[in-house]
Write a protein that holds these residues in place. Structure first.
Motif, PDB file in Angstrom:
ATOM      1  N   LEU A  24      68.712  71.199  70.281  1.00 29.36           N
ATOM      2  CA  LEU A  24      67.644  70.766  69.393  1.00 29.36           C
ATOM      3  C   LEU A  24      66.755  69.728  70.067  1.00 29.36           C
ATOM      4  O   LEU A  24      67.242  68.749  70.633  1.00 29.36           O
ATOM      5  CB  LEU A  24      68.238  70.164  68.115  1.00 29.36           C
ATOM      6  N   ASP A  25      65.459  69.971  69.995  1.00 29.22           N
ATOM      7  CA  ASP A  25      64.462  69.045  70.528  1.00 29.22           C
ATOM      8  C   ASP A  25      63.491  68.729  69.399  1.00 29.22           C
ATOM      9  O   ASP A  25      62.491  69.415  69.230  1.00 29.22           O
ATOM     10  CB  ASP A  25      63.751  69.693  71.723  1.00 29.22           C
ATOM     11  N   SER A  26      63.816  67.718  68.598  1.00 29.17           N
ATOM     12  CA  SER A  26      62.956  67.324  67.477  1.00 29.17           C
ATOM     13  C   SER A  26      61.996  66.230  67.913  1.00 29.17           C
ATOM     14  O   SER A  26      62.380  65.311  68.640  1.00 29.17           O
ATOM     15  CB  SER A  26      63.802  66.815  66.303  1.00 29.17           C
ATOM     16  N   ARG A  27      60.777  66.330  67.452  1.00 26.94           N
ATOM     17  CA  ARG A  27      59.742  65.352  67.778  1.00 26.94           C
ATOM     18  C   ARG A  27      59.026  64.972  66.494  1.00 26.94           C
ATOM     19  O   ARG A  27      58.506  65.832  65.793  1.00 26.94           O
ATOM     20  CB  ARG A  27      58.769  65.927  68.801  1.00 26.94           C
ATOM     21  N   GLY A  65      63.978  74.659  69.371  1.00 24.81           N
ATOM     22  CA  GLY A  65      65.250  74.991  70.006  1.00 24.81           C
ATOM     23  C   GLY A  65      64.980  75.450  71.428  1.00 24.81           C
ATOM     24  O   GLY A  65      64.203  76.386  71.656  1.00 24.81           O
ATOM     25  N   ARG A  66      65.602  74.793  72.398  1.00 30.66           N
ATOM     26  CA  ARG A  66      65.347  75.111  73.798  1.00 30.66           C
ATOM     27  C   ARG A  66      66.599  75.651  74.484  1.00 30.66           C
ATOM     28  O   ARG A  66      67.729  75.259  74.161  1.00 30.66           O
ATOM     29  CB  ARG A  66      64.851  73.864  74.546  1.00 30.66           C
ATOM     30  N   ASP A  67      66.369  76.530  75.442  1.00 26.75           N
ATOM     31  CA  ASP A  67      67.463  77.078  76.248  1.00 26.75           C
ATOM     32  C   ASP A  67      68.107  75.954  77.056  1.00 26.75           C
ATOM     33  O   ASP A  67      67.409  75.160  77.695  1.00 26.75           O
ATOM     34  CB  ASP A  67      66.907  78.157  77.179  1.00 26.75           C
ATOM     35  N   VAL A  68      69.434  75.875  77.017  1.00 22.93           N
ATOM     36  CA  VAL A  68      70.125  74.790  77.712  1.00 22.93           C
ATOM     37  C   VAL A  68      70.005  74.896  79.223  1.00 22.93           C
ATOM     38  O   VAL A  68      70.196  73.910  79.943  1.00 22.93           O
ATOM     39  CB  VAL A  68      71.614  74.729  77.312  1.00 22.93           C
ATOM     40  N   GLU A  69      69.683  76.084  79.724  1.00 21.34           N
ATOM     41  CA  GLU A  69      69.603  76.283  81.171  1.00 21.34           C
ATOM     42  C   GLU A  69      68.234  75.961  81.735  1.00 21.34           C
ATOM     43  O   GLU A  69      68.094  75.246  82.731  1.00 21.34           O
ATOM     44  CB  GLU A  69      69.988  77.724  81.530  1.00 21.34           C
ATOM     45  N   ASP A  70      67.182  76.501  81.096  1.00 19.36           N
ATOM     46  CA  ASP A  70      65.845  76.349  81.691  1.00 19.36           C
ATOM     47  C   ASP A  70      64.846  75.622  80.784  1.00 19.36           C
ATOM     48  O   ASP A  70      63.664  75.511  81.128  1.00 19.36           O
ATOM     49  CB  ASP A  70      65.284  77.712  82.096  1.00 19.36           C
ATOM     50  N   ILE A 128      63.139  78.697  72.510  1.00 18.93           N
ATOM     51  CA  ILE A 128      63.758  79.895  71.956  1.00 18.93           C
ATOM     52  C   ILE A 128      63.381  80.077  70.494  1.00 18.93           C
ATOM     53  O   ILE A 128      63.145  81.185  70.028  1.00 18.93           O
ATOM     54  CB  ILE A 128      65.295  79.831  72.095  1.00 18.93           C
ATOM     55  N   TRP A 129      63.327  78.982  69.756  1.00 16.63           N
ATOM     56  CA  TRP A 129      62.958  79.061  68.346  1.00 16.63           C
ATOM     57  C   TRP A 129      62.146  77.831  67.954  1.00 16.63           C
ATOM     58  O   TRP A 129      62.045  76.869  68.693  1.00 16.63           O
ATOM     59  CB  TRP A 129      64.199  79.212  67.456  1.00 16.63           C
TER      60      TRP A 129
END
Length: 219
Positions: free
Chosen positions: A177-180, A194-199, A203-204
């Motif tokens: 989760l990347d909340s701003r 929602g960001r991919d943990v790898e790159d 994602i959402w």
């Protein structure tokens, strides 16, 4: 408005790269907490945004109803997010508690057990009489939001705790989760990604920017 908000979010990266923030006097931090509680308490609506860009944004109401301080031993709020046409059936409820640290404010999140029993409580607080800490489940602290006050802009900027540890699995995909969030006296924006943990690819979450709310009443 969108340009200004996006510029603010660019500055958030500066917060993530700091290992610590300069210490502030306790008196000043107390004033910041007072401002935060005053700013966020109330009902917020993105009516203008939904009218200007109806294909992108639904009309949403978000309410932060203050709860008694002794319920959690901290400033806390019962929160409801609802579509304009279903105010009494919110699609999201939660309780948020505030911890004052020496250099930031931490917003802790709690899930409500059987939340439907409290629907519309943010508009009518008499419906919250039976809400207590035994009806709450605290979410992991790694998913808390930390807020820093920007004195030159009179605005709070919030981000999910750095570290990519607030994991949410979506369609068998591991994301974080990347909340701003930005908060001022009369404006509030929220952008959950929602960001991919790898790159770190998205994602959402909304791809057109944050929800932009204006305060329509205070509590």
């Amino acid at each position: 408005m969108f340009v200004n908000i996006l510029n603010i979010f660019k500055k958030i990266n500066l917060i993530e790269n700091k290992s610590r923030i300069c210490k502030k006097k306790t008196l000043k931090m107390s004033k910041e907490m007072e401002n935060f509680v005053s700013y966020i308490s109330g009902e917020w609506s993105n009516k203008k945004q939904s009218q200007d860009f109806p294909a992108l944004w639904a009309h949403i109401h978000v309410c932060y109803r203050p709860l008694p301080f002794d319920m959690l031993g901290m400033h806390s709020f019962y929160i409801e997010s609802a579509f304009d046409y279903m105010i009494d059936k919110p699609y999201k409820t939660a309780v948020m508690g505030l911890n004052r640290k020496e250099n930031f404010i931490e917003a802790k999140n709690f899930r409500v057990i059987k939340p439907e029993e409290y629907w519309f409580g943010s508009h009518d607080d008499s419906l919250l009489k039976t809400l207590n800490k035994d009806r709450l489940i605290e979410t992991p602290s790694i998913c808390s939001t930390i807020f820093e006050y920007k004195t030159d802009e009179n605005i709070f900027i919030g981000i999910t705790k750095p570290g990519k540890k607030c994991i949410i699995n979506v369609d068998n995909k591991k994301t974080y989760l990347d909340s701003r969030i930005t908060l001022s006296k009369d404006e509030y924006t929220s952008w959950d990604i929602g960001r991919d943990v790898e790159d770190d690819s998205q994602i959402w979450g909304a791809t057109s920017g944050p929800f932009c709310f204006s305060k329509i009443r205070s509590f």
